[in-house]
Design a protein around this motif. Structure first.
Motif, PDB file in Angstrom:
ATOM      1  N   UNK A 306      84.804 -34.108  -9.118  1.00 57.49           N
ATOM      2  CA  UNK A 306      83.665 -34.237  -8.205  1.00 57.49           C
ATOM      3  C   UNK A 306      83.812 -35.445  -7.294  1.00 57.49           C
ATOM      4  N   UNK A 307      84.188 -36.590  -7.878  1.00 59.14           N
ATOM      5  CA  UNK A 307      84.231 -37.815  -7.071  1.00 59.14           C
ATOM      6  C   UNK A 307      85.314 -37.729  -6.007  1.00 59.14           C
ATOM      7  N   UNK A 308      86.424 -37.056  -6.300  1.00 59.40           N
ATOM      8  CA  UNK A 308      87.472 -36.905  -5.298  1.00 59.40           C
ATOM      9  C   UNK A 308      86.940 -36.144  -4.083  1.00 59.40           C
ATOM     10  N   UNK A 309      86.219 -35.074  -4.320  1.00 54.32           N
ATOM     11  CA  UNK A 309      85.669 -34.288  -3.218  1.00 54.32           C
ATOM     12  C   UNK A 309      84.617 -35.085  -2.452  1.00 54.32           C
ATOM     13  N   UNK A 310      83.809 -35.858  -3.177  1.00 61.78           N
ATOM     14  CA  UNK A 310      82.803 -36.685  -2.507  1.00 61.78           C
ATOM     15  C   UNK A 310      83.459 -37.743  -1.630  1.00 61.78           C
ATOM     16  N   UNK A 311      84.550 -38.331  -2.110  1.00 62.20           N
ATOM     17  CA  UNK A 311      85.259 -39.348  -1.325  1.00 62.20           C
ATOM     18  C   UNK A 311      85.844 -38.763  -0.043  1.00 62.20           C
ATOM     19  N   UNK A 312      86.089 -37.462  -0.034  1.00 59.62           N
ATOM     20  CA  UNK A 312      86.625 -36.790   1.153  1.00 59.62           C
ATOM     21  C   UNK A 312      85.523 -36.264   2.056  1.00 59.62           C
ATOM     22  N   UNK A 313      84.274 -36.607   1.740  1.00 57.29           N
ATOM     23  CA  UNK A 313      83.163 -36.221   2.594  1.00 57.29           C
ATOM     24  C   UNK A 313      82.601 -34.844   2.317  1.00 57.29           C
ATOM     25  N   UNK A 314      83.046 -34.218   1.229  1.00 58.19           N
ATOM     26  CA  UNK A 314      82.514 -32.906   0.896  1.00 58.19           C
ATOM     27  C   UNK A 314      81.145 -33.045   0.221  1.00 58.19           C
ATOM     28  N   UNK A 315      80.394 -31.967   0.242  1.00 54.23           N
ATOM     29  CA  UNK A 315      79.068 -31.957  -0.372  1.00 54.23           C
ATOM     30  C   UNK A 315      79.217 -31.680  -1.867  1.00 54.23           C
ATOM     31  N   UNK A 316      79.699 -32.680  -2.587  1.00 53.05           N
ATOM     32  CA  UNK A 316      80.001 -32.514  -4.009  1.00 53.05           C
ATOM     33  C   UNK A 316      78.953 -33.214  -4.858  1.00 53.05           C
ATOM     34  N   UNK A 317      78.477 -32.519  -5.880  1.00 48.21           N
ATOM     35  CA  UNK A 317      77.472 -33.053  -6.791  1.00 48.21           C
ATOM     36  C   UNK A 317      77.965 -32.872  -8.222  1.00 48.21           C
ATOM     37  N   UNK A 318      77.810 -33.912  -9.020  1.00 47.52           N
ATOM     38  CA  UNK A 318      78.248 -33.849 -10.418  1.00 47.52           C
ATOM     39  C   UNK A 318      77.119 -33.267 -11.257  1.00 47.52           C
ATOM     40  N   UNK A 319      77.165 -31.948 -11.447  1.00 45.49           N
ATOM     41  CA  UNK A 319      76.084 -31.250 -12.143  1.00 45.49           C
ATOM     42  C   UNK A 319      76.575 -30.511 -13.378  1.00 45.49           C
ATOM     43  N   UNK A 320      77.759 -30.879 -13.883  1.00 43.81           N
ATOM     44  CA  UNK A 320      78.312 -30.227 -15.072  1.00 43.81           C
ATOM     45  C   UNK A 320      77.453 -30.510 -16.302  1.00 43.81           C
ATOM     46  N   UNK A 321      77.228 -29.482 -17.113  1.00 43.93           N
ATOM     47  CA  UNK A 321      76.518 -29.673 -18.382  1.00 43.93           C
ATOM     48  C   UNK A 321      77.426 -30.469 -19.323  1.00 43.93           C
ATOM     49  N   UNK A 322      76.945 -31.580 -19.902  1.00 43.85           N
ATOM     50  CA  UNK A 322      77.790 -32.375 -20.808  1.00 43.85           C
ATOM     51  C   UNK A 322      78.322 -31.539 -21.975  1.00 43.85           C
ATOM     52  N   UNK A 323      79.566 -31.846 -22.367  1.00 47.84           N
ATOM     53  CA  UNK A 323      80.230 -31.079 -23.420  1.00 47.84           C
ATOM     54  C   UNK A 323      81.163 -31.995 -24.200  1.00 47.84           C
ATOM     55  N   UNK A 324      81.270 -31.757 -25.514  1.00 49.65           N
ATOM     56  CA  UNK A 324      82.310 -32.401 -26.302  1.00 49.65           C
ATOM     57  C   UNK A 324      82.604 -31.547 -27.527  1.00 49.65           C
ATOM     58  N   UNK A 325      83.677 -31.918 -28.225  1.00 46.61           N
ATOM     59  CA  UNK A 325      84.035 -31.173 -29.424  1.00 46.61           C
ATOM     60  C   UNK A 325      84.590 -32.126 -30.471  1.00 46.61           C
ATOM     61  N   UNK A 326      84.595 -31.674 -31.705  1.00 42.32           N
ATOM     62  CA  UNK A 326      85.197 -32.443 -32.784  1.00 42.32           C
ATOM     63  C   UNK A 326      85.811 -31.487 -33.792  1.00 42.32           C
ATOM     64  N   UNK A 327      86.905 -31.931 -34.411  1.00 44.81           N
ATOM     65  CA  UNK A 327      87.538 -31.195 -35.504  1.00 44.81           C
ATOM     66  C   UNK A 327      87.585 -32.116 -36.714  1.00 44.81           C
ATOM     67  N   UNK A 328      86.990 -31.675 -37.808  1.00 42.33           N
ATOM     68  CA  UNK A 328      86.978 -32.454 -39.044  1.00 42.33           C
ATOM     69  C   UNK A 328      87.203 -31.506 -40.219  1.00 42.33           C
ATOM     70  N   UNK A 329      88.328 -31.723 -40.925  1.00 42.85           N
ATOM     71  CA  UNK A 329      88.719 -30.843 -42.029  1.00 42.85           C
ATOM     72  C   UNK A 329      88.779 -29.394 -41.527  1.00 42.85           C
ATOM     73  N   UNK A 330      88.010 -28.486 -42.146  1.00 40.53           N
ATOM     74  CA  UNK A 330      88.059 -27.083 -41.724  1.00 40.53           C
ATOM     75  C   UNK A 330      86.910 -26.721 -40.789  1.00 40.53           C
TER      76      UNK A 330
END
Length: 418
Positions: A306-330
């Motif tokens: 997003x920030x790369x597109x914004x730096x180039x003057x594009x109409x970019x907005x950071x609206x991604x839904x936050x996400x993460x993952x974890x692996x522990x044992x099984x």
């Protein structure tokens, strides 16, 4: 083709992704990427998971191949630190005294491990955990098994590292301030789920407790003293109590700060032509109308784009839904959403006992966050649980808790118009 001079401070996922996106979007000007570490930009999630466990090698770590920077005319400066930013003069000063001018500047300086003033923290065998070098050292210590390991910190990283250490056949004890690990993040019942998972795999806990001293002999760690007076033998001690955003450059430059560098939804800071992305950015999210700072790889990846597109003057907005993952044992867990919005206990689909379930958090009948654990185990599910969760969050659709909980209602049907 867009020209000009862009400088990126920070050699992590956000900075490297921004560089890749800039070239991909047609930026033909001068592009400099400055990284304090001597390693080419790499991914951090494997460091506490597959790479630490020896299931993935060095080839899994780079954000892009090392040759990409040369082939795309990126001036990559590794092992270099920036000592000063001059917002009005559009310049940065490096530790060697040289300087660079910029038309646009990206601060992707990331975060540093939080430290606690424990006596004995400088002993051999004591470490924090953040970098690829940290992961290599810890893997070398743990991989033969037979060690006494004390993990200080019951957050996601502490729990992942405890799982890895135990998997290698070490005796692991985890010290945490919470009475139930992870309960502040996912609630009591799900915190108990992960607690039981670890206990079933031999991890011991000292909860509602804190370390007060690391003791040693001949310069090497021998154990940890807790606030109850208990001494826990340990030749390996990992301090995993979170990270703090690396804002010193921004602070000295007079940028607006609040739990990181404040930005708008396009990742612009309070200074003209200066942007921030990744762990260090506290960005305004269009979905909530609030600022959010995330330390997960998805934030760095999507923020870099997003920030790369914004730096180039594009109409970019950071609206991604936050996400993460974890692996522990099984257990393989994925999580999307905004836990700060949740008002109720989660609605469960599936069973904690079978380790296959989805937890939905709601606010006024709308899904605001969701966690999927080992769901489902069938190959190539369509759609995936996380895709459904993200679409439910974005749609703001109201759904009855009974419908969410009913495994007889196919996931994709939850997305159907009422």
């Amino acid at each position: 083709m867009v020209a000009g001079r862009i400088v990126i401070v920070g050699g992590g996922l956000a900075g490297a992704t921004a560089a890749k996106t800039l070239r991909g979007e047609g930026f033909a000007g001068s592009l400099t990427l400055i990284g304090a570490e001597k390693h080419h930009p790499y991914l951090r999630p494997p460091l506490s998971k597959e790479y630490l466990l020896g299931k993935e090698g060095e080839e899994a770590l780079p954000v892009v191949p090392e040759s990409w920077y040369r082939e795309n005319d990126v001036d990559l400066r590794l092992g270099v630190t920036v000592t000063e930013i001059d917002p009005s003069g559009h310049g940065v000063t490096l530790a060697n005294g040289s300087s660079l001018q910029f038309d646009s500047l990206l601060l992707a300086s990331g975060a540093q491990p939080r430290t606690i003033p424990l006596p004995g923290s400088g002993l051999d065998g004591v470490t924090t955990f953040r970098t690829v070098d940290d992961s290599r050292r810890l893997r070398d210590r743990l991989s033969d098994g037979g060690r006494n390991v004390v993990m200080i910190g019951s957050g996601w990283i502490g729990m992942e590292l405890a799982a890895a250490a135990s998997t290698y056949g070490n005796q692991v004890t985890l010290i945490g301030l919470e009475d139930i690990p992870l309960s502040a993040a996912i609630g009591t019942d799900l915190g108990k789920f992960f607690h039981s998972l670890h206990e079933a795999n031999g991890v011991g806990f000292r909860l509602g407790a804190s370390a007060v001293e690391i003791r040693g002999s001949s310069g090497k760690a021998t154990g940890v003293l807790t606030d109850s007076g208990e001494f826990l033998p340990a030749d390996t001690v990992v301090i995993a109590v979170g990270v703090v955003p690396d804002v010193e450059l921004a602070k000295e430059a007079g940028l607006e700060l609040d739990n990181g560098i404040l930005t708008d939804a396009s990742l612009r800071t309070s200074a003209p032509d200066i942007y921030a992305a990744g762990d260090v950015a506290n960005a305004l999210h269009p979905f909530t109308g609030q600022h959010h700072r995330s330390e997960h790889w998805s934030n760095a990846l999507n923020g870099g784009k997003t920030v790369a597109k914004a730096m180039l003057g594009q109409d970019a907005v950071f609206d991604t839904i936050p996400y993460f993952y974890t692996d522990q044992f099984d257990v393989s867990m994925e999580y999307s959403g905004f836990p700060s919005l949740a008002q109720e206990s989660p609605v469960l689909r599936g069973s904690l006992e079978t380790k296959e379930f989805i937890a939905f958090w709601q606010r006024e009948g709308r899904v605001v966050a969701g966690m999927s654990v080992n769901w489902p185990k069938a190959a190539k599910p369509k759609p995936s649980a996380q895709k459904v969760i993200k679409e439910l969050i974005s749609s703001r659709r109201q759904l009855a808790a009974d419908t969410l909980a009913d495994a007889g209602v196919p996931l994709d049907q939850l997305l159907a118009e009422p």
